[in-house]
Write a protein that holds these residues in place. Structure first.
Motif, PDB file in Angstrom:
ATOM      1  N   ASP A   1       8.655  11.009  -8.248  1.00  0.00           N
ATOM      2  CA  ASP A   1       8.315  12.416  -8.507  1.00  0.00           C
ATOM      3  C   ASP A   1       6.838  12.709  -8.257  1.00  0.00           C
ATOM      4  N   GLU A   2       6.151  11.811  -7.542  1.00  0.00           N
ATOM      5  CA  GLU A   2       4.723  11.955  -7.314  1.00  0.00           C
ATOM      6  C   GLU A   2       4.430  13.084  -6.323  1.00  0.00           C
ATOM      7  N   ASP A   3       3.301  13.709  -6.498  1.00  0.00           N
ATOM      8  CA  ASP A   3       2.834  14.727  -5.557  1.00  0.00           C
ATOM      9  C   ASP A   3       2.255  14.015  -4.331  1.00  0.00           C
ATOM     10  N   PRO A   4       2.756  14.292  -3.126  1.00  0.00           N
ATOM     11  CA  PRO A   4       2.217  13.638  -1.934  1.00  0.00           C
ATOM     12  C   PRO A   4       0.707  13.791  -1.781  1.00  0.00           C
ATOM     13  N   GLN A   5       0.128  14.832  -2.397  1.00  0.00           N
ATOM     14  CA  GLN A   5      -1.318  15.036  -2.288  1.00  0.00           C
ATOM     15  C   GLN A   5      -2.116  13.912  -2.956  1.00  0.00           C
ATOM     16  N   LEU A   6      -1.460  13.135  -3.833  1.00  0.00           N
ATOM     17  CA  LEU A   6      -2.157  12.021  -4.485  1.00  0.00           C
ATOM     18  C   LEU A   6      -2.537  10.940  -3.479  1.00  0.00           C
ATOM     19  N   PHE A   7      -1.813  10.885  -2.362  1.00  0.00           N
ATOM     20  CA  PHE A   7      -2.090   9.867  -1.349  1.00  0.00           C
ATOM     21  C   PHE A   7      -3.271  10.330  -0.503  1.00  0.00           C
ATOM     22  N   HIS A   8      -4.441   9.729  -0.745  1.00  0.00           N
ATOM     23  CA  HIS A   8      -5.621  10.189  -0.006  1.00  0.00           C
ATOM     24  C   HIS A   8      -6.693   9.087   0.023  1.00  0.00           C
ATOM     25  N   PRO A   9      -6.495   8.049   0.845  1.00  0.00           N
ATOM     26  CA  PRO A   9      -7.535   7.025   0.986  1.00  0.00           C
ATOM     27  C   PRO A   9      -8.790   7.619   1.621  1.00  0.00           C
ATOM     28  N   THR A  10      -9.949   7.196   1.133  1.00  0.00           N
ATOM     29  CA  THR A  10     -11.215   7.820   1.543  1.00  0.00           C
ATOM     30  C   THR A  10     -11.962   7.049   2.629  1.00  0.00           C
ATOM     31  N   ALA A  11     -11.645   5.756   2.798  1.00  0.00           N
ATOM     32  CA  ALA A  11     -12.347   4.952   3.806  1.00  0.00           C
ATOM     33  C   ALA A  11     -11.348   4.071   4.560  1.00  0.00           C
TER      34      ALA A  11
ATOM     35  N   PHE B   1       0.870  -1.169   0.000  1.00  0.00           N
ATOM     36  CA  PHE B   1       0.000   0.000   0.000  1.00  0.00           C
ATOM     37  C   PHE B   1       0.906   1.217   0.000  1.00  0.00           C
ATOM     38  N   GLY B   2       0.553   2.221  -0.778  1.00  0.00           N
ATOM     39  CA  GLY B   2       1.387   3.417  -0.824  1.00  0.00           C
ATOM     40  C   GLY B   2       1.013   4.280  -2.014  1.00  0.00           C
ATOM     41  N   MET B   3       1.962   5.049  -2.483  1.00  0.00           N
ATOM     42  CA  MET B   3       1.706   5.961  -3.596  1.00  0.00           C
ATOM     43  C   MET B   3       1.236   5.217  -4.844  1.00  0.00           C
ATOM     44  N   ASN B   4       1.781   4.018  -5.081  1.00  0.00           N
ATOM     45  CA  ASN B   4       1.394   3.262  -6.277  1.00  0.00           C
ATOM     46  C   ASN B   4      -0.086   2.909  -6.287  1.00  0.00           C
ATOM     47  N   THR B   5      -0.675   2.792  -5.110  1.00  0.00           N
ATOM     48  CA  THR B   5      -2.104   2.482  -5.010  1.00  0.00           C
ATOM     49  C   THR B   5      -2.938   3.557  -5.695  1.00  0.00           C
ATOM     50  N   PHE B   6      -2.420   4.768  -5.739  1.00  0.00           N
ATOM     51  CA  PHE B   6      -3.188   5.912  -6.265  1.00  0.00           C
ATOM     52  C   PHE B   6      -2.739   6.356  -7.655  1.00  0.00           C
ATOM     53  N   THR B   7      -1.570   5.885  -8.090  1.00  0.00           N
ATOM     54  CA  THR B   7      -1.087   6.274  -9.421  1.00  0.00           C
ATOM     55  C   THR B   7      -1.336   5.202 -10.466  1.00  0.00           C
ATOM     56  N   GLY B   8      -1.661   3.985 -10.018  1.00  0.00           N
ATOM     57  CA  GLY B   8      -1.861   2.886 -10.963  1.00  0.00           C
ATOM     58  C   GLY B   8      -0.560   2.233 -11.398  1.00  0.00           C
ATOM     59  N   ARG B   9       0.553   2.640 -10.820  1.00  0.00           N
ATOM     60  CA  ARG B   9       1.843   2.031 -11.146  1.00  0.00           C
ATOM     61  C   ARG B   9       2.138   0.892 -10.160  1.00  0.00           C
TER      62      ARG B   9
ATOM     63  N   PRO C   1      -4.432  -3.386  -0.305  1.00  0.00           N
ATOM     64  CA  PRO C   1      -5.622  -2.543  -0.120  1.00  0.00           C
ATOM     65  C   PRO C   1      -5.866  -1.669  -1.351  1.00  0.00           C
ATOM     66  N   ASP C   2      -7.132  -1.307  -1.552  1.00  0.00           N
ATOM     67  CA  ASP C   2      -7.497  -0.490  -2.712  1.00  0.00           C
ATOM     68  C   ASP C   2      -7.419   1.005  -2.353  1.00  0.00           C
ATOM     69  N   PRO C   3      -7.704   1.911  -3.301  1.00  0.00           N
ATOM     70  CA  PRO C   3      -7.580   3.350  -3.018  1.00  0.00           C
ATOM     71  C   PRO C   3      -8.502   3.866  -1.912  1.00  0.00           C
ATOM     72  N   ARG C   4      -9.545   3.115  -1.593  1.00  0.00           N
ATOM     73  CA  ARG C   4     -10.369   3.508  -0.445  1.00  0.00           C
ATOM     74  C   ARG C   4      -9.598   3.346   0.867  1.00  0.00           C
ATOM     75  N   GLY C   5      -8.573   2.480   0.828  1.00  0.00           N
ATOM     76  CA  GLY C   5      -7.868   2.126   2.059  1.00  0.00           C
ATOM     77  C   GLY C   5      -8.473   0.907   2.716  1.00  0.00           C
TER      78      GLY C   5
ATOM     79  N   SER D   1       1.051  15.138   2.856  1.00  0.00           N
ATOM     80  CA  SER D   1      -0.221  14.966   2.156  1.00  0.00           C
ATOM     81  C   SER D   1      -1.324  15.650   2.963  1.00  0.00           C
ATOM     82  N   SER D   2      -2.472  15.828   2.327  1.00  0.00           N
ATOM     83  CA  SER D   2      -3.611  16.404   3.047  1.00  0.00           C
ATOM     84  C   SER D   2      -4.388  15.341   3.814  1.00  0.00           C
ATOM     85  N   TRP D   3      -4.050  14.075   3.597  1.00  0.00           N
ATOM     86  CA  TRP D   3      -4.730  12.977   4.297  1.00  0.00           C
ATOM     87  C   TRP D   3      -4.517  13.133   5.807  1.00  0.00           C
ATOM     88  N   GLN D   4      -5.609  13.115   6.525  1.00  0.00           N
ATOM     89  CA  GLN D   4      -5.609  13.313   7.981  1.00  0.00           C
ATOM     90  C   GLN D   4      -4.830  14.570   8.376  1.00  0.00           C
TER      91      GLN D   4
END
Length: 477
Positions: free
Chosen positions: A45-55, A31-39, A319-323, A98-101
């Motif tokens: 070089d990813e923007d930390p703001q991409l990390f944002h699980p919703t659940a 689980f990590g940045m790749n979960t949100f970039t599809g890589r 885990p998926d992007p929901r977390g 990141s803005s997460w939490q």
């Protein structure tokens, strides 16, 4: 150049290796940045703001693992992209930015606490390759950076059962290949977490050799000493995310510990195998894999072949992007656990009478193999390398699994064995196998019998056996 049989038998596990072996089955959480970039491999070089699980629910992850019968969780605290799932003081590429939490989140803390609350052990994966860190490739500077992050993980999150290193290595921004200081990292782990095993790029547990779930017919825990540093060699490490590495199986290493290997070796070490494989085709979550999750039958087969083949099973659950662990994965894990408990929850041979062709003395008598104790064993006298045991179940019973365990505190000895059952007055063949080691699961067609015979036909010296268990799969008792 050769290692004698007597020398090979004297190679035994350390206390930390023995405690790890008894865990048998545990989880990888990618689980990590790749979960949100599809890589699968991030670039750094990813923007930390991409990390944002919703659940996000770390307790749900651990519960899914616990329901499957797993004993621990290893979290990918930092993958190759360098993004840290904890607020590391040494980088701006972490959850803290990141803005997460509101930048106050800490996935490592949450998973460690969930493991403690649910009775599972917690381990960490820290990628040696960091594609974000500018000092990567400047070996002394980056090694200090890496060791600082390692110290953070080993001092802030309680007891760690495992530190998992892979050998991924690439060029840094300066065009130079990073040279890792593995020995310094090992010293830090031994200082701060002395009970933790160091896996793969490490001295305690070796990689099985592939990520496809392939296992050897004979998995020796006693192997040549030179195997210890194979994963540390840069030329052998994974360089690209091309999908081929995970399916690579090296047929040249099918035999790691037979007598012919001993004849060519300088020194043997206790270096048991771990099989790492994902419940999905990829290591990080990919929505395209939702219909490709390993079935319960596939998971059962994998478990019995790995855990039942003198290895440990490290099963990845992404885990998926929901977390959250996806519903399909969670359901299959739960059903796997139900099957394992139904199958291995009742040993039909518990307390059964046992006859042995040879018994050395009262402390190692044949009844020890059915007493349910892991610290007792049967052993014939010195010089007896072929021996028999007969288990009397008391009455005819249905069974389709026999589980054998050597007393590995005295080394790995059994090289070949046969199982038979008594039908009328004839012994009928049931199963033939090679090495036993910590655990050997022997599966076969459902059979009804009262008497079961084990014949050890080849052994390095007089064999030991700690346990002889008899089971019937699923609900068919």
């Amino acid at each position: 150049m050769a290692v004698s049989i007597e020398e090979a038998v004297q190679v035994v596990p350390s206390p930390r290796q023995l405690a790890w072996q008894e865990m048998e089955f545990y989880a990888f959480i990618h689980f990590g940045m790749n979960t949100f970039t599809g890589r699968q491999w991030g670039l750094g070089d990813e923007d930390p703001q991409l990390f944002h699980p919703t659940a996000y629910d770390a307790a749900q992850w651990v519960e899914s693992c616990r329901s499957a019968g797993m004993t621990g969780v290893i979290l990918t605290c930092k993958h190759h992209d360098g993004f840290c799932l904890w607020p590391s003081e040494y980088t701006d590429h972490s959850v803290k930015y990141s803005s997460w939490q509101d930048g106050q989140g800490d996935v490592v803390r949450d998973v460690a606490e969930a493991c403690r609350e649910q009775g599972l052990k917690f381990g960490v994966y820290l990628s040696p390759w960091d594609r974000h860190e500018p000092s990567y490739g400047d070996s002394p500077v980056y090694n200090a950076y890496f060791q600082n992050q390692l110290r953070e993980l080993l001092t802030q999150y309680g007891e760690i059962f495992c530190v998992w290193f892979d050998g991924a290595c690439g060029e840094g921004p300066n065009g130079k290949m990073q040279v890792y200081d593995w020995e310094a990292s090992y010293r830090i782990i031994r200082e701060l977490q002395p009970n933790a095993v160091i896996n793969i790029c490490g001295p305690d547990v070796r990689w099985c050799g592939n990520e496809a779930g392939h296992t050897r017919e004979s998995e020796w825990s006693v192997v040549p000493a030179e195997r210890r540093n194979i994963e540390e060699i840069q030329g052998e490490s994974q360089q690209e995310d091309d999908g081929a590495f995970s399916q690579k199986i090296n047929a040249d290493t099918a035999d790691l510990g037979s007598r012919s290997v001993l004849a060519e070796a300088n020194r043997m070490i206790w270096y048991p195998a771990e099989v790492d494989v994902s419940i999905r085709p990829e290591w990080f979550y990919d929505p395209g894999d939702d219909d490709k999750v390993k079935t319960v039958d596939e998971l059962i087969e994998l478990y019995e072949r790995t855990v039942g083949g003198n290895s440990a099973l490290l099963l990845n659950i992404p885990p998926d992007p929901r977390g959250l662990i996806h519903e399909t994965d969670a359901r299959h894990l739960r059903e796997l656990g139900q099957w394992l408990r139904a199958t291995y929850g009742q040993d039909l041979a518990q307390g059964a009478d046992v006859w042995a062709s040879h018994t050395r003395d009262s402390e190692v008598h044949a009844g020890n193999v059915t007493d349910g104790q892991s610290d007792t064993y049967w052993c014939p006298p010195e010089g007896i390398e072929q021996a028999e045991l007969v288990i009397d179940l008391g009455k005819e019973m249905l069974f389709d699994r026999i589980v054998l365990k050597e007393f590995i505190q005295l080394g790995q000895r059994i090289e070949r064995f046969q199982l038979t059952y008594k039908q009328d007055d004839v012994w009928v063949s049931l199963y033939g196998g090679t090495v036993v080691g910590y655990k050997k699961i022997c599966s076969f067609q459902q059979t009804k019998a009262r008497y079961i015979q084990l014949r050890v036909t080849e052994s390095r010296i007089h064999p030991t056996l700690s346990s002889f268990g008899v089971y019937c799969s699923g609900q068919d008792k």
